[in-house]
Design an enzyme around this catalytic site. Structure first.
Site, PDB file in Angstrom:
ATOM      1  CB  CYS A 270      -0.960   0.003   1.185  1.00 50.17           C
ATOM      2  SG  CYS A 270      -2.041  -1.420   1.224  1.00 50.17           S
TER       3      CYS A 270
ATOM      4  CG  HIS B   1      -3.129   3.418   2.010  1.00 44.60           C
ATOM      5  ND1 HIS B   1      -3.638   3.048   0.791  1.00 44.60           N
ATOM      6  CD2 HIS B   1      -3.237   2.331   2.819  1.00 44.60           C
ATOM      7  CE1 HIS B   1      -4.035   1.789   0.858  1.00 44.60           C
ATOM      8  NE2 HIS B   1      -3.805   1.332   2.073  1.00 44.60           N
TER       9      HIS B   1
ATOM     10  CG  ASN C  88      -6.707  -0.666   1.171  1.00 39.19           C
ATOM     11  OD1 ASN C  88      -6.012  -0.241   0.263  1.00 39.19           O
ATOM     12  ND2 ASN C  88      -6.215  -1.113   2.311  1.00 39.19           N
TER      13      ASN C  88
END
Ligand code: ACO
Length: 319
Positions: free
Chosen positions: A113, A246, A276
């Site tokens: 990520c 993020h 996500n």
């Protein structure tokens, strides 16, 4: 002084949308649980014939169009992905071919990520060192293919998508500083532990995660790395016009913003619609905030990410 600036952004989300209500029919979960624990209401899912390089291609074309840059003018391609098209060649090389770009370095970055932050920091250093003029930096992910769709604790969290930026050499910043970290001792708390051996998949080829541990770790390091970026640039949190973190969990984002003293009105949030999307989440959120006019010239934007590895990092820029 030589700097780099983002001169174009682009994003792409696959057509198919999977809502929390759709998930209620697949696993023992509820829209209320997912929304209250994560902030997510829906996510996009790639079509069977779409690969990470296809999502990247769509996002890249938009970023290049916004930048007014043709494929032949790109002299570096970095793709951040955890879900490459294949073991090799890299998704960056496949993207280079699909774009019709030629004879420039192209490689993938694997930092889960945090991948886009790692890729952007790397491209910035190439440009500052005078090794390239126009870099294409992409985050692209198809997490729907590495999720166990019977595991309610993970399958509700992620989505597919891609975001891209064109980074160009400039005599004014641009990117002010970048900060990268990793602590591999945490490699088991968030992983896809499978590997290929003798023509077979060994180990579990699905995402596993200790959600609570990840949650606490993310909040801690996102605050630390934001302070690191502010200190290096002699800035206060109040100087940040936009925080683009993020997009893992709204509660992680809210806690980070609160600890930094940045009001949520200055935080770009897309996870409600995207879930996500790992390495794609920051460039997708940046693209949305640029295109809807939220981010204005000369504003300070702080990008920060955290992900498996563990890896984390930040890029502070003046738009
Ligand atoms: N629907 C309904 N119930 C669920 C679901 C679901 N989808 N998933 C878990 N539960 C249950 C659990 O089984 C547990 O039940 P129990 O109490 O009977 O045992 C209960 O909900 C609470 O589970 P917790 O895991 O304690 O829930 P928590 O409040 O910690 O939320 C979550 C879980 C959302 C995963 C949270 O820990 C989190 O967001 N962690 C961060 C992880 C993350 O964002 N990872 C993304 C990748 S890493 C990154 O991008 C930084």
């Amino acid at each position: 002084m030589r700097y780099s600036r983002i001169v174009g952004t682009g994003g792409y989300l696959p057509e198919k949308i999977l809502t929390n209500h759709d998930l209620e029919r697949m696993v023992d979960t509820s829209d209320e649980w997912i929304r209250s624990r994560t902030g997510i209401t829906q996510r996009h899912i790639a079509a069977d014939n779409e690969m990470a390089s296809d999502l990247a291609l769509n996002a890249s074309r938009k970023a290049m169009e916004a930048a007014g840059i043709k494929p032949g003018e790109i002299d570096l391609i970095i793709v951040a992905t955890t879900t490459p098209d294949m073991v090799f060649p890299s998704t960056a090389c496949i993207l280079q071919d699909k774009l019709g770009a030629r004879d420039c370095p192209a490689f993938d970055v694997q930092a889960v990520c945090s991948g886009f932050i790692y890729a952007l920091a790397t491209a910035d250093m190439f440009i500052r060192a005078g090794r390239c003029r126009n870099a294409l930096v992409v985050g692209t992910e198809i997490y729907s293919r590495i999720l166990d769709w019977s595991d309610r604790s993970t399958c509700v969290l992620f989505g597919d998508g891609a975001g891209a930026v064109v980074l160009t050499q400039s005599d004014r910043p641009g990117i002010l500083s970048s900060h990268l970290h990793a602590d591999g001792s945490h490699n088991k708390i968030l992983a896809v532990p499978g590997s290929i051996r003798s023509g077979r998949v060994q180990g579990k080829p699905f995402l596993i995660m200790e959600g609570n541990t990840v949650f606490k770790f993310a909040i801690k390091v996102l605050e630390e790395v934001a302070h690191e970026a502010l200190t290096e640039n002699n800035l206060e949190a109040s100087d940040i016009d936009w925080l683009i973190p993020h997009q893992a969990n709204i509660r992680i984002i809210q806690s980070t913003a609160k600890k930094l003293g940045i009001p949520m009105e200055k935080v770009v949030v897309t996870m409600d619609k995207h879930g996500n999307t790992s390495a794609a989440s920051i460039p997708l959120a940046l693209d949305i905030a640029i295109r809807d006019g939220r981010v204005k010239p000369d504003q300070h934007v702080l990008l920060e990410g955290v992900g498996g590895g563990f890896t984390w990092g930040a890029v502070l820029l003046r738009w």
